[in-house]
Scaffold this motif. Structure first.
Motif, PDB file in Angstrom:
ATOM      1  N   ARG A  83       0.835  -1.210   0.000  1.00 35.57           N
ATOM      2  CA  ARG A  83       0.000   0.000   0.000  1.00 35.57           C
ATOM      3  C   ARG A  83       0.866   1.255   0.000  1.00 35.57           C
ATOM      4  NH1 ARG A  83      -5.568  -0.980   1.703  1.00 35.57           N
ATOM      5  NH2 ARG A  83      -5.693   1.238   2.248  1.00 35.57           N
ATOM      6  N   SER A  84       1.960   1.220   0.767  1.00 37.61           N
ATOM      7  CA  SER A  84       2.854   2.372   0.821  1.00 37.61           C
ATOM      8  C   SER A  84       3.545   2.594  -0.516  1.00 37.61           C
ATOM      9  CB  SER A  84       3.895   2.168   1.923  1.00 37.61           C
ATOM     10  OG  SER A  84       3.278   2.153   3.195  1.00 37.61           O
ATOM     11  N   MET A  85       3.873   1.519  -1.200  1.00 35.49           N
ATOM     12  CA  MET A  85       4.480   1.659  -2.520  1.00 35.49           C
ATOM     13  C   MET A  85       3.556   2.425  -3.456  1.00 35.49           C
ATOM     14  SD  MET A  85       7.482   0.388  -2.482  1.00 35.49           S
ATOM     15  CE  MET A  85       8.543  -0.815  -1.669  1.00 35.49           C
ATOM     16  N   GLN A  86       2.262   2.173  -3.357  1.00 38.01           N
ATOM     17  CA  GLN A  86       1.302   2.910  -4.183  1.00 38.01           C
ATOM     18  C   GLN A  86       1.243   4.381  -3.781  1.00 38.01           C
ATOM     19  OE1 GLN A  86      -1.817  -0.532  -3.748  1.00 38.01           O
ATOM     20  NE2 GLN A  86      -2.463   0.721  -5.464  1.00 38.01           N
ATOM     21  N   MET A  87       1.324   4.647  -2.469  1.00 41.01           N
ATOM     22  CA  MET A  87       1.318   6.037  -2.010  1.00 41.01           C
ATOM     23  C   MET A  87       2.567   6.781  -2.476  1.00 41.01           C
ATOM     24  SD  MET A  87      -1.523   6.375  -0.405  1.00 41.01           S
ATOM     25  CE  MET A  87      -2.504   4.999  -0.971  1.00 41.01           C
ATOM     26  N   LEU A  88       3.718   6.122  -2.431  1.00 40.83           N
ATOM     27  CA  LEU A  88       4.960   6.756  -2.873  1.00 40.83           C
ATOM     28  C   LEU A  88       4.928   7.029  -4.374  1.00 40.83           C
ATOM     29  CD1 LEU A  88       7.470   4.625  -0.789  1.00 40.83           C
ATOM     30  CD2 LEU A  88       6.971   7.056  -0.448  1.00 40.83           C
ATOM     31  N   GLU A  89       4.393   6.088  -5.135  1.00 44.45           N
ATOM     32  CA  GLU A  89       4.275   6.296  -6.578  1.00 44.45           C
ATOM     33  C   GLU A  89       3.356   7.466  -6.874  1.00 44.45           C
ATOM     34  OE1 GLU A  89       2.954   6.322 -10.550  1.00 44.45           O
ATOM     35  OE2 GLU A  89       1.611   5.849  -8.886  1.00 44.45           O
ATOM     36  N   LEU A  90       2.271   7.577  -6.099  1.00 41.47           N
ATOM     37  CA  LEU A  90       1.351   8.704  -6.256  1.00 41.47           C
ATOM     38  C   LEU A  90       2.062  10.023  -5.979  1.00 41.47           C
ATOM     39  CD1 LEU A  90      -1.483  10.030  -6.475  1.00 41.47           C
ATOM     40  CD2 LEU A  90      -1.787   9.490  -4.047  1.00 41.47           C
ATOM     41  N   LEU A  91       2.822  10.098  -4.892  1.00 42.79           N
ATOM     42  CA  LEU A  91       3.531  11.330  -4.562  1.00 42.79           C
ATOM     43  C   LEU A  91       4.513  11.716  -5.663  1.00 42.79           C
ATOM     44  CD1 LEU A  91       4.293  10.836  -0.748  1.00 42.79           C
ATOM     45  CD2 LEU A  91       2.712  12.477  -1.765  1.00 42.79           C
ATOM     46  N   ARG A  92       5.255  10.744  -6.174  1.00 43.99           N
ATOM     47  CA  ARG A  92       6.205  11.055  -7.242  1.00 43.99           C
ATOM     48  C   ARG A  92       5.481  11.539  -8.496  1.00 43.99           C
ATOM     49  NH1 ARG A  92       9.161   6.478  -4.854  1.00 43.99           N
ATOM     50  NH2 ARG A  92       7.861   5.037  -6.059  1.00 43.99           N
ATOM     51  N   ARG A  93       4.342  10.923  -8.786  1.00 44.58           N
ATOM     52  CA  ARG A  93       3.610  11.246 -10.010  1.00 44.58           C
ATOM     53  C   ARG A  93       3.014  12.652  -9.955  1.00 44.58           C
ATOM     54  NH1 ARG A  93      -1.806   9.981 -11.046  1.00 44.58           N
ATOM     55  NH2 ARG A  93      -1.821   8.457  -9.357  1.00 44.58           N
ATOM     56  N   VAL A  94       2.322  12.975  -8.851  1.00 42.35           N
ATOM     57  CA  VAL A  94       1.605  14.252  -8.815  1.00 42.35           C
ATOM     58  C   VAL A  94       2.539  15.444  -8.623  1.00 42.35           C
ATOM     59  CG1 VAL A  94      -0.498  13.161  -7.956  1.00 42.35           C
ATOM     60  CG2 VAL A  94       1.124  14.144  -6.323  1.00 42.35           C
ATOM     61  N   HIS A  95       3.768  15.208  -8.129  1.00 40.69           N
ATOM     62  CA  HIS A  95       4.688  16.316  -7.918  1.00 40.69           C
ATOM     63  C   HIS A  95       5.712  16.464  -9.040  1.00 40.69           C
ATOM     64  CE1 HIS A  95       3.345  15.644  -3.628  1.00 40.69           C
ATOM     65  NE2 HIS A  95       3.112  16.925  -3.815  1.00 40.69           N
ATOM     66  N   LYS A  96       5.692  15.548  -9.989  1.00 44.42           N
ATOM     67  CA  LYS A  96       6.684  15.592 -11.059  1.00 44.42           C
ATOM     68  C   LYS A  96       6.438  16.794 -11.976  1.00 44.42           C
ATOM     69  CE  LYS A  96       8.658  12.796 -14.799  1.00 44.42           C
ATOM     70  NZ  LYS A  96       8.584  11.501 -15.522  1.00 44.42           N
ATOM     71  N   GLY A  97       7.505  17.569 -12.183  1.00 47.27           N
ATOM     72  CA  GLY A  97       7.442  18.653 -13.151  1.00 47.27           C
ATOM     73  C   GLY A  97       6.706  19.898 -12.707  1.00 47.27           C
ATOM     74  N   LEU A  98       6.375  20.018 -11.446  1.00 47.32           N
ATOM     75  CA  LEU A  98       5.683  21.226 -10.987  1.00 47.32           C
ATOM     76  C   LEU A  98       6.642  22.420 -11.006  1.00 47.32           C
ATOM     77  CD1 LEU A  98       3.605  19.904  -7.950  1.00 47.32           C
ATOM     78  CD2 LEU A  98       2.819  20.329 -10.284  1.00 47.32           C
ATOM     79  N   PRO A  99       6.126  23.616 -11.302  1.00 49.75           N
ATOM     80  CA  PRO A  99       6.981  24.808 -11.384  1.00 49.75           C
ATOM     81  C   PRO A  99       7.304  25.386 -10.006  1.00 49.75           C
ATOM     82  CG  PRO A  99       4.727  25.411 -11.894  1.00 49.75           C
ATOM     83  CD  PRO A  99       4.731  23.924 -11.715  1.00 49.75           C
ATOM     84  N   VAL A 100       7.984  24.589  -9.182  1.00 52.24           N
ATOM     85  CA  VAL A 100       8.388  25.023  -7.848  1.00 52.24           C
ATOM     86  C   VAL A 100       9.859  24.671  -7.652  1.00 52.24           C
ATOM     87  CG1 VAL A 100       6.085  24.805  -6.834  1.00 52.24           C
ATOM     88  CG2 VAL A 100       7.614  22.844  -6.815  1.00 52.24           C
ATOM     89  N   THR A 101      10.458  25.267  -6.630  1.00 54.73           N
ATOM     90  CA  THR A 101      11.872  25.032  -6.363  1.00 54.73           C
ATOM     91  C   THR A 101      12.069  23.850  -5.426  1.00 54.73           C
ATOM     92  OG1 THR A 101      11.978  26.439  -4.399  1.00 54.73           O
ATOM     93  CG2 THR A 101      12.227  27.524  -6.552  1.00 54.73           C
TER      94      THR A 101
END
Length: 280
Positions: A83-101
């Motif tokens: 379950r945690s692996m799915q949560m980590l994949e979600l975090l990486r996916r939704v934060h990828k490429g955002l225009p933040v530092t």
């Protein structure tokens, strides 16, 4: 106490931190998480990114619930659980490429550690122990490593210094920040349970007391904390300390993965958490 001595807990180095989150300081740490959630709206760049996603305006309760569910799933299950692996994949996916530092990412991650830590010191039934603090630092450092947020300060003292300096440098009012707060006030009202439910109509004032820092309140477009709201928090904290001395820490898990919570009144699956892939 059988609920506190679970045999299926992860075998990692975070048992004291996990026990604090799930039992000993559960309500206080959750209050800190709520405060941290709103605090993240106070920087214009982060507020702009959150506004652009549309999730805060379209379904603020789901957005807030998902944020909490991800953190609690990782704490409850450990990083290596499926379950945690799915949560980590979600975090990486939704934060990828955002225009933040990189520092923006570090600040948001550390807010989930530092704000609950400070909340417990100020309003909790007790401060964190040395062991809980060290494990909390290690947990969020590992979380950062696993989702690509590196070079975090190595100690709680250094993390707090970074956190405070970041806010000094970046917190300021913006129209997006105020819009996000207005869209999410019902989420804060939802968190007011028990006797506090009667005060839901005073949500902006109570949110100010929860955030407390006048700079953050100004940036969010909410009134500064009044004396009576600060007194209410201190009185509530004193009452909970007195009750805790009699009853002891809670004996049932604060968070059970998959159980009903927030926007999921009938429970949830890991795949329910986060935005739909087609919307990314």
């Amino acid at each position: 106490m059988r609920h506190r001595d679970r045999t299926d807990e992860p075998h990692d180095d975070y048992s004291a931190f996990r026990r604090a989150v799930q039992f000993d300081l559960a309500q206080d740490i959750n209050a800190g998480f709520v405060s941290a959630y709103f605090r993240s709206f106070a920087t214009p760049d982060s507020a702009r990114v959150l506004m652009a996603s549309g999730a805060m305006q379209s379904d603020p309760l789901k957005r807030a619930t998902d944020t909490g569910v991800v953190i609690y799933e990782l704490i409850a299950n450990g990083f290596d659980h499926p379950r945690s692996m799915q949560m980590l994949e979600l975090l990486r996916r939704v934060h990828k490429g955002l225009p933040v530092t990189a520092d923006d990412y570090r600040y948001v991650l550390l807010s989930m550690l530092i704000v609950p830590y400070r909340w417990c010191a100020r309003y909790g039934i007790r401060p964190w122990t040395t062991e809980e603090t060290a494990q909390g630092v290690a947990f969020f450092t590992e979380l950062g490593d696993r989702i690509g947020i590196d070079r975090l300060p190595p100690t709680m003292t250094a993390m707090e210094a970074f956190f405070d300096q970041y806010e000094t440098d970046t917190v300021r009012p913006s129209p997006d920040s105020h819009t996000l707060v207005l869209a999410s006030l019902d989420v804060f009202r939802f968190q007011l349970t028990g006797p506090m439910r009667l005060l839901r109509f005073l949500a902006p004032q109570l949110l100010s007391a929860t955030v407390e820092d006048p700079r953050i309140c100004h940036a969010l477009g909410i009134p500064p904390a009044a004396r009576w709201t600060r007194a209410l928090l201190h009185t509530s904290a004193g009452a909970r300390r007195a009750v805790n001395r009699i009853t002891g820490p809670r004996r049932r898990l604060f968070f059970t993965p998959g159980a009903p919570v927030g926007a999921y009144p009938h429970g949830y699956r890991p795949s329910d958490v986060g935005p739909e892939r087609t919307k990314l």
